[in-house]
Write an enzyme that holds these catalytic residues in place. Structure first.
Site, short mmCIF file in Angstrom:
data_model
loop_
_atom_site.label_atom_id
_atom_site.label_comp_id
_atom_site.label_asym_id
_atom_site.label_seq_id
_atom_site.Cartn_x
_atom_site.Cartn_y
_atom_site.Cartn_z
N ASP A 94 29.89 45.60 38.53
CA ASP A 94 30.66 45.80 37.30
C ASP A 94 29.70 46.12 36.14
O ASP A 94 28.65 45.48 36.00
CB ASP A 94 31.41 44.47 37.02
CG ASP A 94 32.52 44.63 36.00
OD1 ASP A 94 32.95 45.77 35.75
OD2 ASP A 94 32.96 43.59 35.46
N ASN A 249 40.92 45.25 36.52
CA ASN A 249 39.82 44.27 36.55
C ASN A 249 40.23 42.94 35.93
O ASN A 249 40.83 42.89 34.86
CB ASN A 249 38.64 44.80 35.74
CG ASN A 249 37.93 45.94 36.42
OD1 ASN A 249 38.42 46.49 37.40
ND2 ASN A 249 36.77 46.30 35.91
O1 G3H Z 1 35.33 44.26 34.45
C1 G3H Z 1 35.90 43.20 34.21
C2 G3H Z 1 37.08 43.10 33.37
O2 G3H Z 1 37.15 44.17 32.53
C3 G3H Z 1 37.24 41.75 32.79
O3 G3H Z 1 38.21 41.66 31.79
O4 G3H Z 1 37.65 39.38 31.05
O5 G3H Z 1 39.78 40.46 30.38
O6 G3H Z 1 39.44 39.73 32.69
P1 G3H Z 1 38.81 40.23 31.45
#
Ligand code: G3H
Ligand code: CA
Length: 324
Positions: A94, A249
């Site tokens: 990521d 995500n």
């Molecule tokens: O790549 C990871 C996500 O964009 C995390 O987003 O913290 O809102 O779950 P979040």
């Protein structure tokens, strides 16, 4: 079953064609990995686990050696995923910013991952294209998919912090996809990384549709990724999928689930490790059956599994694995 790039591509093609969403779950610990993999398996859903740069540094211990952390997380996921037959599981990196280029190449060439994200979105546009295209060249040679990003997604996620929101422009999305050949890209459409309430977020879900239709009309259909999706309502996620999103995500949601489950356990069981004031030292014995880590960490694992099961039902990937 663990899926490499070619099979993961099939997962995204099916999801795009049939308009359902693949959940990508950020993980660090073994309990989170088990919870997520079991959630996908029970619901016969394909899915991704993803590790951030912070996660791999943490996993390595005090050396913070990212290659070591990635080896550890990757082998854990492959071994656990390969026990199951009803869901395909990929591992994704990521938000790797350009300073982690060598780390990406290490993971790609050593087949630790199924896909990677190169996030050069804070570079000038031409530079973002150049770096992303370079990663694509190396990744595709090694059967690994690539996700890129254009625009800024507001909020904090691990090492990525942005105070501003910069919506993705459809013409830039087209140029980026045509020149880089990425398999997926994160569009900035108003979601926030971190603790947000979907009902309070102003989303430009029509922008997803506009981008998707433009790419299709130019014969470069590409998977659109929704970051910062933790606080979104079921309806917001389903609309995003209808409009062209294939990967959603989730990180913050799971962090909250684990913390709440463990806190709940210790609220109930606090006497098993801390002597209550009304019991004398001589009469108090801590309760090994209750403070054994396997008794309380598993509460976090179960909470992760339940959350995953709920999410794959919302996004429609339950009972839609390419393996069944
Ligand atoms: O790549 C990871 C996500 O964009 C995390 O987003 O913290 O809102 O779950 P979040
Ligand atoms: Ca960005």
């Amino acid at each position: 079953m663990f899926l490499y790039g070619d099979k993961l591509k099939e997962v995204f093609l099916k999801a795009k064609k049939e308009r359902f969403g693949i959940i990508a779950s950020n993980v660090v610990f073994d309990c989170a990995v088990r919870g997520v993999i079991q959630g996908y398996e029970v619901q016969k859903s394909d899915g991704l686990l993803q590790m951030s740069s912070g996660a791999v540094k943490y996993a390595a211990g005090f050396t913070k050696d990212m290659n070591v952390g990635a080896e550890l997380i990757s082998s854990m996921i492959k071994i656990l995923a390969n026990q199951h037959k009803n869901s395909g599981v990929g591992l994704h990196i990521d938000h790797a910013t350009p300073n982690y280029f060598d780390f990406l190449v290490y993971c790609i060439e050593n087949k630790l991952v199924s896909s990677v994200m190169i996030d050069a979105s804070h570079e000038p546009f031409e530079e973002n294209i150049r770096i992303s295209a370079e990663v694509v060249k190396i990744a595709h040679k090694n059967n690994v998919l690539v996700e890129g990003e254009i625009g800024y997604i507001k909020g904090t996620e691990d090492e990525i912090v942005s105070d501003t929101e910069l919506y993705t422009r459809p013409d830039e999305a087209l140029e980026y996809v045509q020149k880089t050949n990425v398999d997926l890209f994160a569009a900035s459409v108003g979601t926030n990384h971190g603790v947000t309430k979907g009902s309070k977020v102003v989303l430009k879900l029509d922008l997803i549709k506009e981008i998707d239709e433009l790419l299709i009309s130019k014969n470069v259909e590409t998977g659109i990724v929704l970051h910062g999706a933790s606080g979104l309502t079921a309806e917001q996620q389903q609309k995003a999928i209808q409009n062209g999103v294939v990967k959603i995500n989730k990180d913050t949601r799971y962090q909250m689930e684990i913390a709440a489950a463990v806190q709940n356990y210790w609220e109930k069981e606090k006497n098993s490790i801390v002597r209550p004031n009304d019991i004398s030292v001589d009469n108090y014995m801590p309760d090994k059956k209750r403070f054994d880590p396997r008794k309380w960490i598993v509460k976090g694992e179960d909470a992760m599994q339940n959350a995953v099961e709920e999410l794959v039902i919302i996004t429609g990937s339950a009972n839609n694995s390419i393996l069944i």
